[in-house]
Design an enzyme around this catalytic site. Structure first.
Site, PDB file in Angstrom:
ATOM      1  N   GLY A 157       0.840  -1.185   0.000  1.00  0.00           N
ATOM      2  CA  GLY A 157       0.000   0.000   0.000  1.00  0.00           C
ATOM      3  C   GLY A 157       0.878   1.239   0.000  1.00  0.00           C
ATOM      4  O   GLY A 157       2.016   1.221  -0.476  1.00  0.00           O
ATOM      5  N   ARG A 179      -2.137 -10.041  -1.758  1.00  0.00           N
ATOM      6  CA  ARG A 179      -3.099 -11.026  -2.260  1.00  0.00           C
ATOM      7  C   ARG A 179      -3.099 -11.086  -3.782  1.00  0.00           C
ATOM      8  O   ARG A 179      -3.426 -12.119  -4.367  1.00  0.00           O
ATOM      9  CB  ARG A 179      -4.499 -10.710  -1.723  1.00  0.00           C
ATOM     10  CG  ARG A 179      -4.687 -11.108  -0.271  1.00  0.00           C
ATOM     11  CD  ARG A 179      -6.032 -10.685   0.260  1.00  0.00           C
ATOM     12  NE  ARG A 179      -6.138  -9.231   0.369  1.00  0.00           N
ATOM     13  CZ  ARG A 179      -7.201  -8.606   0.866  1.00  0.00           C
ATOM     14  NH1 ARG A 179      -8.247  -9.296   1.270  1.00  0.00           N
ATOM     15  NH2 ARG A 179      -7.216  -7.289   0.941  1.00  0.00           N
ATOM     16  N   ARG A 236       1.236  -3.718  12.483  1.00  0.00           N
ATOM     17  CA  ARG A 236       0.531  -3.933  13.740  1.00  0.00           C
ATOM     18  C   ARG A 236       1.166  -5.122  14.443  1.00  0.00           C
ATOM     19  O   ARG A 236       1.601  -6.091  13.804  1.00  0.00           O
ATOM     20  CB  ARG A 236      -0.950  -4.204  13.497  1.00  0.00           C
ATOM     21  CG  ARG A 236      -1.747  -2.988  13.009  1.00  0.00           C
ATOM     22  CD  ARG A 236      -1.879  -1.942  14.104  1.00  0.00           C
ATOM     23  NE  ARG A 236      -2.818  -0.898  13.735  1.00  0.00           N
ATOM     24  CZ  ARG A 236      -2.506   0.387  13.648  1.00  0.00           C
ATOM     25  NH1 ARG A 236      -1.261   0.784  13.868  1.00  0.00           N
ATOM     26  NH2 ARG A 236      -3.422   1.279  13.344  1.00  0.00           N
ATOM     27  N   GLU A 265       1.124  -4.724  23.433  1.00  0.00           N
ATOM     28  CA  GLU A 265       1.876  -3.538  23.854  1.00  0.00           C
ATOM     29  C   GLU A 265       1.031  -2.716  24.832  1.00  0.00           C
ATOM     30  O   GLU A 265      -0.201  -2.726  24.741  1.00  0.00           O
ATOM     31  CB  GLU A 265       2.274  -2.693  22.639  1.00  0.00           C
ATOM     32  CG  GLU A 265       1.122  -2.184  21.799  1.00  0.00           C
ATOM     33  CD  GLU A 265       1.583  -1.520  20.511  1.00  0.00           C
ATOM     34  OE1 GLU A 265       1.073  -0.424  20.234  1.00  0.00           O
ATOM     35  OE2 GLU A 265       2.428  -2.077  19.781  1.00  0.00           O
ATOM     36  N   HIS A 283       6.031   2.138  19.385  1.00  0.00           N
ATOM     37  CA  HIS A 283       4.923   2.445  18.478  1.00  0.00           C
ATOM     38  C   HIS A 283       4.910   3.928  18.105  1.00  0.00           C
ATOM     39  O   HIS A 283       3.900   4.617  18.238  1.00  0.00           O
ATOM     40  CB  HIS A 283       3.582   2.043  19.100  1.00  0.00           C
ATOM     41  CG  HIS A 283       2.493   1.831  18.086  1.00  0.00           C
ATOM     42  ND1 HIS A 283       1.403   1.024  18.308  1.00  0.00           N
ATOM     43  CD2 HIS A 283       2.319   2.343  16.836  1.00  0.00           C
ATOM     44  CE1 HIS A 283       0.608   1.047  17.254  1.00  0.00           C
ATOM     45  NE2 HIS A 283       1.135   1.853  16.346  1.00  0.00           N
TER      46      HIS A 283
END
Length: 319
Positions: A157, A179, A236, A265, A283
């Protein structure tokens, strides 16, 4: 902004930058509960009845049950690109708009990923520790270099493409797993993730989170990457199986990992904290002055557009 909009109640359930808080407080009635809202909080139930907008993010999300507790709710805005833990189907069923900030922090995340790749390859953290401990002479062994390496990217992306663009300067061989293949994507497409891992020295996780990618990077993928391989996660924490990572590192089946996100986390397993081949950041890959400004502007635009009954630019598409 229309007259009377400042009376609209907004509930924020995540920590927000001061500039964003100032803007929300200027234009709305803000209920700020970054540690979560409990029923016994002062005035909590009264505030719930009036709330028309919620600010959350992909990690914190917002459930159908939470929506049911807010009878006046009209819009849920994710502060950032991700919204994987927002129950979008429930929101659409209830007529609630869901928005996010696509691309707002993509460049910053891509920069962070490149930083982790370089730091892992060249050993910045353990070598700094060695020099501080007086081990200069004993710490000058050769290290891998990113230039000319084989890099796999999971996800293609906005962030994956920006990572690939930055890697061109290192003359790497790029592969990617999605995919389906994209005609305009850089590098070779691998439909088989294991095949990509076997062909890579570095594997960068840059895909969406959520149920569809839970533990996508599992024991088999990590061991296919091999004892000289490194994995970097700026997606993630749920995408990477933490126990499988710990086991691979302990067995010498993987050289190291750079993690900006981790399951459960902010709790981090001691095995990862103690491993010299692991780099950990809290993060923050998407956090920079520029990205926060872009996320603030997207949030404010979405709220303003919704409440002035104009088209919401960053609304999540309906199914």
């Amino acid at each position: 902004m229309s007259a009377g909009i400042d009376a609209i109640a907004v509930l924020a359930l995540i920590a927000l930058p001061d500039a964003t808080l100032d803007a929300l407080r200027r234009d709305y009635t803000l209920h700020y509960h970054p540690d979560g809202l409990t029923a016994d909080a002062p005035g909590a139930m009264t505030a719930l009845q009036a709330v028309r907008a919620v600010v959350t993010n992909g990690s914190t999300g917002f459930s159908d049950a939470q929506m049911a507790a807010l009878p006046a709710l009209e819009i849920i805005s994710a502060f950032g690109a991700g919204y994987e833990n927002v129950d979008v189907a429930a929101a659409q069923r209830r007529g609630i708009v869901v928005t996010h900030a696509p691309g707002a922090n993509a460049a910053t995340v891509a920069d962070h990923a490149i930083g982790l790749l370089l730091a892992l390859a060249r050993g910045y953290a353990p070598l700094t520790d060695a020099v501080r401990a007086g081990r200069w002479r004993g710490s000058r062994a050769e290290r891998p270099t990113l230039t000319g390496a084989r890099v796999g990217i999971v996800g293609m992306g906005r962030i994956g493409r920006l990572i690939a663009a930055r890697l061109r300067g290192f003359d790497v061989t790029t592969g990617y797993h999605t995919r389906r293949a994209y005609d305009d994507a850089p590098g070779r497409h691998y439909a088989d993730l294991l095949e990509l891992a076997r062909a890579s020295e570095f594997l960068v996780i840059a895909c969406n989170g959520g149920a569809a990618t839970h533990h996508l990077i599992d024991r088999d993928v990590l061991r296919a990457l091999g004892p000289h391989g490194y994995v970097v996660n700026v997606a993630r924490g749920s995408v990477l199986d933490t126990q499988a990572l710990i086991d691979a590192l302990a067995d010498g089946a993987l050289a190291g990992a750079g993690l900006d996100v981790i399951e459960h986390e902010p709790e981090v397993p001691r095995a990862l904290l103690d491993h010299p081949g692991v780099l950990l950041t809290p993060h923050i890959a998407g956090r920079s002055p520029a990205s926060w400004l872009a996320q603030r502007d997207a949030l404010l635009a979405s709220l303003d557009q919704h409440f002035t009954r104009t088209a919401v630019e960053f609304a999540v598409p309906t199914a």
